[in-house]
Design an enzyme around this catalytic site. Sequence first.
Site, short mmCIF file in Angstrom:
data_model
loop_
_atom_site.label_atom_id
_atom_site.label_comp_id
_atom_site.label_asym_id
_atom_site.label_seq_id
_atom_site.Cartn_x
_atom_site.Cartn_y
_atom_site.Cartn_z
N THR A 198 0.79 -1.22 0.00
CA THR A 198 0.00 0.00 0.00
C THR A 198 0.83 1.28 0.00
O THR A 198 0.37 2.31 -0.43
CB THR A 198 -0.91 0.02 1.23
OG1 THR A 198 -0.09 -0.16 2.39
CG2 THR A 198 -1.93 -1.08 1.18
N GLY B 102 -6.46 6.74 0.34
CA GLY B 102 -5.77 5.53 -0.14
C GLY B 102 -5.94 4.37 0.82
O GLY B 102 -6.46 4.54 1.92
N CYS B 103 -5.55 3.21 0.41
CA CYS B 103 -5.67 2.04 1.29
C CYS B 103 -4.43 1.93 2.16
O CYS B 103 -3.41 2.53 1.87
CB CYS B 103 -5.78 0.77 0.48
SG CYS B 103 -6.49 1.03 -1.11
N VAL B 104 -4.55 1.14 3.21
CA VAL B 104 -3.41 0.94 4.12
C VAL B 104 -3.21 -0.53 4.39
O VAL B 104 -4.11 -1.31 4.15
CB VAL B 104 -3.61 1.66 5.45
CG1 VAL B 104 -3.17 3.10 5.33
CG2 VAL B 104 -5.04 1.58 5.89
#
Lengths: 409, 104
Positions: A198, B102-104
């Site tokens: 990510t 955003g993704c994590v």
Amino acid sequence: MKKLLILGAGTAGTIMVNKLAPVLDKREWQITLVDQDEIHYYQPGFLFIPFGIYTRQDVIKPKRDFFPPGVEVIISPIELIEPDRNRVKLQNGKVLNYDILIIATGSHIHPEETEGLLDGGWRQNIFDFYTVDGACALAQHLKYWEGGKLVMNVVEMPIKCPVAPLEFVFLADWWFTEQGIRDKVEIEYVTPLPGAFTKPIASKYLGNFLEKKNIRLVAEFNTGRVDSTRNKLISWDGREVDYDLLVIVPTIMGADVIGRSGMGDDLNFIPTDPHTLQSKQWENIFVIGDATDVPTSKAGSVAHFESEILFENILRYIDGRPLLPDFDGHANCFIESGFGKGLLIDFNYTVEPLPGKFPLPGIGPYSLLEETRMNHWGKMMFRWMYWNLLLKGAELPIEAQMNMAGKRR
Amino acid sequence: MATKTIAGKSIEVDAEGFLLNPDDWNEAIAEALAREEGIELTEEHWKVIRFMRQDFKERGQIPTIRRIKNAGGIPVQDLYRLFPDGPAKKAAKIAGLGKPQGCV
């Protein structure tokens, strides 16, 4: 008598009850803990089961071994949370009132969210390893598998432990080498993300590892459905990936009861203040672990760091003091990379994983974003720490907040 | 932070061209942003954009694809057809909302 109710006795709920029970005045506070399952699962261990490193017995213990005295424990599914009436209905008919509610109901896989995933291939040549049953079924399958194309797919983000599928392909590369069939196995990593991970710096490091280990990366692939008669993954925009053996991380969602109670977002995660861990909607409700919607990894290390801040904040809330906005999104993950080595990453809401030494700046013994034997041993020893220290709420020699010392940009 | 002239109006945008202030948005701006992405807006597109703006106004959060499906009633397949290569980001951009988290 005031009532503190904890829903969920997984990693987060068990740590919280062990921290709170010894300090809350028993003449004033009754603590109740509810969970539907009598078994505690060491979830980080699931990864090792498909390769025969751990068995089912290595990752389970009775939950009751970890509950402190003086706490009321109820084993029952939860029917409904009624936050506006400060009460919780259990499936066994019991109604529990509370003054303070801590929600630690975790997250779970939902393969039924993907069209075709539960059709013919499920547990035949399609497996998950996010459940103990899935991991054991995959172990049995791999034992006799003679090779072909192995696809590791992440259906959609966010997932629990975002490094686990990467670890799976690293370990698969090692394991097939050990079995002498690596030349008969093609490994592909299919992810909705633009790269291996990510965050950009770690994504580059880990992307290099995939290349080095001859694992193909298929990025920005958003799985729409699985066609298990033709052994194909099909993305929403019509791209196709063939597989012989599909290992998949299905959609991950918060507990169903959160959805039923109208408390969650579209994935049943509860809107939570990312720094105080108080519910955004109800001031006497706090949320910890995978159940929150805070933008950091869903991982045991996060639950542990959160527990230290939440513990302080529960005591402050009881005393009528303002809450501390101290949680910084800190996550710390060992990444098993195969051949007896591992990596380690340490990051928070604002600082992405960087190279360096940990926990002692310049010394280690662990190395960040670097493959070492020590990191592997750190990961293997962690299981002991988890059962014997972490769940019991003991202090570990790692700060709850991330430390920049020891990291290089 | 940069300013950019879109549909004759000077507007603050981030490095990737997402509007910084959703209130700067109007329908002419949506048309112009869509053209930059190579999309000609049809009534189907507008249904998505109007839902996203309304939902953002009510909840203060940029709706995800799942949210647009569940609450907006628009099938995921249609979203990928209408806004190819990353509908969540593209639709949010054209709707004048910020960049989705955003993704994590």
